[in-house]
Design a protein around this motif. Sequence first.
Motif, PDB file in Angstrom:
ATOM      1  N   THR A  66       0.468  -1.053   0.121  1.00  0.00           N
ATOM      2  CA  THR A  66      -0.302   0.043   0.197  1.00  0.00           C
ATOM      3  C   THR A  66       0.723   0.990   0.183  1.00  0.00           C
ATOM      4  N   GLN A  67       1.958   1.087   0.800  1.00  0.00           N
ATOM      5  CA  GLN A  67       2.968   2.643   0.753  1.00  0.00           C
ATOM      6  C   GLN A  67       3.891   2.272   0.697  1.00  0.00           C
TER       7      GLN A  67
ATOM      8  N   ASN B  59       2.490   7.984  12.389  1.00  0.00           N
ATOM      9  CA  ASN B  59       0.821   8.237  12.462  1.00  0.00           C
ATOM     10  C   ASN B  59       0.006   7.503  11.897  1.00  0.00           C
ATOM     11  N   GLU B  60       0.364   6.935  10.891  1.00  0.00           N
ATOM     12  CA  GLU B  60      -0.402   5.895  10.093  1.00  0.00           C
ATOM     13  C   GLU B  60      -0.662   4.469  11.051  1.00  0.00           C
ATOM     14  N   SER B  61      -1.639   3.992  11.652  1.00  0.00           N
ATOM     15  CA  SER B  61      -1.554   2.823  11.935  1.00  0.00           C
ATOM     16  C   SER B  61      -1.203   1.197  11.352  1.00  0.00           C
ATOM     17  N   SER B  62      -1.204   0.833  10.343  1.00  0.00           N
ATOM     18  CA  SER B  62      -0.551  -0.022   9.489  1.00  0.00           C
ATOM     19  C   SER B  62       0.700   0.056   9.750  1.00  0.00           C
ATOM     20  N   VAL B  63       2.081   0.778   9.601  1.00  0.00           N
ATOM     21  CA  VAL B  63       3.090   1.344   9.913  1.00  0.00           C
ATOM     22  C   VAL B  63       3.705   1.179  11.500  1.00  0.00           C
TER      23      VAL B  63
END
Length: 368
Positions: A54-55, A99-103
């Motif tokens: 995704t990123q 900041n990203e939950s997936s990270v």
Amino acid sequence: MCETSYRIYCKGLVSEEVVKDETRQIGGFGVAICDPEDNRLYEMRKALGDEESTQQEVAELAALVHGLKWALELDLARVTFFCDDSNILEYVTGKAEPNESSVATLVKEVALLQSRFSSCEALPASVSSGSITFVLEHARAAIASQIRWREGDVYMETCPICCEDVPCDDKFEVPGCFHRFCVACIKRQVDEALDWHKPVKCPSLGCNSVLQSEDCEGVLDPVRLRHMAEYLSESALLDHMTRQEERRIKKQETTGCTWPPVECTVTMEKTKLIEYSKTFFADAELLGGARKCMGCGYCFCANCRTEWHYNMTCDVFRETETYKSSPAGCYEAMAKSLGWRRCRNCKSMLASDGDRGCNRITCSSKRR
């Protein structure tokens, strides 16, 4: 006896690729486990899952998770892993929170895996490290394996620029970033860059890799290859001379001094320099532009900013081979070929931006 500490290099990549008219986010990673001397002992490349693609930060951390799990499976007790992404390094060392939950989820998983080693340290990786380049190649290869398909005995890929399907053997891979394009699109990229007197960059959006002439051997015709090599040589000289010019202008704006070559760091007030120079030239009253550096003793001309030319005007000296072969002469020739001019007031070099800029310029020294 101290246990051996192994070194882990990981690289995850996400790339937007075109596969048979469909644009997709595709991820891949590479891992290399090395001994303390960076000799590669184990290596792998694999595709990343859809959620891991995704990123970029997710891909980087997913690659690290795969690398640490593999090291545990190999019963390696002491490891050091290297990050070439400063954000990832700050996350895994606890200096910053994502900041990203997936990270954030992946950062926690990395921390849990670290706790299972007797020693596990995170360090920054050198961009020039051979092992980092190696795992980057693996990551790009993992992506490439997902965008090709077979037609008979030939493997095909879609060029992301022209969207044409071409045999894999006819694709050009950009060294360093390993993005792949058809040869026709690379040739067009080279032609456009050289026509605009710009470096030949990788066509992939956001990529800053720059092609060198040796990278294009076997792809460009000999004439275009020579033009590319000449441009790169001229560009390197121009960059060097531009940096010298910028330093000259900076000195002029901050100190109001005249100076010898950039290699000498001594700055001098104009009035003191003139008085000092008069003691070394016979015709003190007809000193003109002759100056002698108060630091290194170099004799130079304050008018044309080159070495002092005895019994010769600046215009005459500029026509000599001595001047033409000097750095200043090469810079002037380069600037002339690019249509640059010097300001009549402050002597700074002015560059035109083709048809996109305004021709009216006000000297900065007059505005002060």
